[in-house]
Motif scaffolding. Sequence first.
Motif, short mmCIF file in Angstrom:
data_model
loop_
_atom_site.label_atom_id
_atom_site.label_comp_id
_atom_site.label_asym_id
_atom_site.label_seq_id
_atom_site.Cartn_x
_atom_site.Cartn_y
_atom_site.Cartn_z
N ALA A 39 44.49 52.63 34.56
CA ALA A 39 43.51 52.04 33.64
C ALA A 39 42.18 51.79 34.36
O ALA A 39 41.11 52.06 33.80
CB ALA A 39 44.05 50.73 33.05
N ALA A 40 42.24 51.31 35.58
CA ALA A 40 41.01 51.08 36.36
C ALA A 40 40.34 52.42 36.69
O ALA A 40 39.12 52.54 36.56
CB ALA A 40 41.33 50.30 37.63
N ASN A 41 41.14 53.42 37.06
CA ASN A 41 40.58 54.77 37.31
C ASN A 41 39.88 55.29 36.05
O ASN A 41 38.74 55.76 36.11
CB ASN A 41 41.69 55.76 37.67
N ASP A 42 40.58 55.19 34.93
CA ASP A 42 40.06 55.74 33.67
C ASP A 42 38.79 55.02 33.22
O ASP A 42 37.95 55.61 32.53
CB ASP A 42 41.12 55.68 32.57
N ALA A 43 38.65 53.75 33.60
CA ALA A 43 37.46 52.96 33.24
C ALA A 43 36.30 53.23 34.21
O ALA A 43 35.23 52.63 34.05
CB ALA A 43 37.80 51.48 33.20
N GLY A 44 36.53 54.07 35.22
CA GLY A 44 35.46 54.43 36.15
C GLY A 44 35.31 53.51 37.34
O GLY A 44 34.30 53.56 38.04
N TYR A 45 36.30 52.68 37.58
CA TYR A 45 36.27 51.75 38.71
C TYR A 45 36.79 52.43 39.98
O TYR A 45 37.69 53.26 39.92
CB TYR A 45 37.18 50.55 38.43
N PHE A 46 36.24 52.02 41.11
CA PHE A 46 36.91 52.28 42.37
C PHE A 46 38.17 51.43 42.36
O PHE A 46 38.19 50.34 41.78
CB PHE A 46 36.07 51.83 43.57
N VAL A 47 39.23 51.89 43.02
CA VAL A 47 40.45 51.10 43.15
C VAL A 47 40.80 51.01 44.63
O VAL A 47 40.93 52.04 45.31
CB VAL A 47 41.62 51.71 42.36
N PHE A 48 40.91 49.78 45.10
CA PHE A 48 41.21 49.51 46.51
C PHE A 48 42.41 48.59 46.63
O PHE A 48 42.65 47.75 45.76
CB PHE A 48 40.01 48.82 47.19
N VAL A 49 43.14 48.73 47.72
CA VAL A 49 44.21 47.80 48.08
C VAL A 49 43.78 47.08 49.34
O VAL A 49 43.35 47.72 50.31
CB VAL A 49 45.55 48.55 48.30
N VAL A 50 43.89 45.75 49.33
CA VAL A 50 43.58 44.93 50.50
C VAL A 50 44.80 44.03 50.75
O VAL A 50 45.14 43.20 49.93
CB VAL A 50 42.28 44.10 50.32
N THR A 51 45.45 44.24 51.89
CA THR A 51 46.73 43.58 52.13
C THR A 51 46.88 43.10 53.56
O THR A 51 46.63 43.85 54.51
CB THR A 51 47.89 44.52 51.73
N ASN A 52 47.26 41.83 53.72
CA ASN A 52 47.65 41.32 55.03
C ASN A 52 49.03 41.90 55.35
O ASN A 52 49.92 41.87 54.50
CB ASN A 52 47.75 39.79 55.03
N GLN A 53 49.19 42.39 56.57
CA GLN A 53 50.49 42.94 56.99
C GLN A 53 50.88 42.34 58.33
O GLN A 53 50.91 43.01 59.36
CB GLN A 53 50.43 44.48 57.04
N SER A 54 51.17 41.03 58.30
CA SER A 54 51.52 40.33 59.54
C SER A 54 52.86 40.76 60.12
O SER A 54 53.16 40.46 61.27
CB SER A 54 51.52 38.81 59.32
N GLY A 55 53.65 41.50 59.34
CA GLY A 55 54.91 42.01 59.88
C GLY A 55 54.69 42.90 61.09
O GLY A 55 55.55 42.98 61.98
N VAL A 56 53.52 43.55 61.16
CA VAL A 56 53.18 44.36 62.33
C VAL A 56 53.04 43.43 63.54
O VAL A 56 53.61 43.68 64.60
CB VAL A 56 51.88 45.17 62.09
#
Length: 171
Positions: A39-56
């Motif tokens: 839906a975000a793609n189709d609306a013309g938005y950039f789509v990003f994931v921002v995630t803390n990965q403290s398991g590393v």
Amino acid sequence: MKRPAVFFDRDGVLNQDSGYVFEVSKLRWIDGAREAVKAANDAGYFVFVVTNQSGVARGLYQESHVEALHRWMADELTKIGAHIDAFEYCPYHPDAVIERYRQVSQRRKPAPGMINDLLERFPVDVSRSILIGDKPIDLEAARAAGVQGYLYSGGHLAQFLRPLLSLKEQE
């Protein structure tokens, strides 16, 4: 030409947060997550994931595991014609057991570093962008970067997102 963006937290928003998810076999998509990305793609938005990965930092898995999981997620999204423009993650934690990851990082939410890095790399219209997170630290990071944050507490993610996209289009 600047475009708005949707920044998604990962665990608890795109996939169920079952504790340090790094294996494809253990990832369970949130209901409507893939459709929300589309839906975000189709609306013309950039789509990003921002995630803390403290398991590393905790020595539970390696950065290569995070990157492989993100590649798999991206491949799964292409099956429905959706895509993520960029995945950002922070492997650092001040109490890390792995020394090279033991630090305070501006990329670790609630700091806005991951968002700011994306804003530098992509032509994002910040005023029309949103972040969807499931924890107050996600919203703090959004606020610090000048992005409107919304707290997702469950349910069908695409149904949660669609009215927000419409609202931003009216601004």
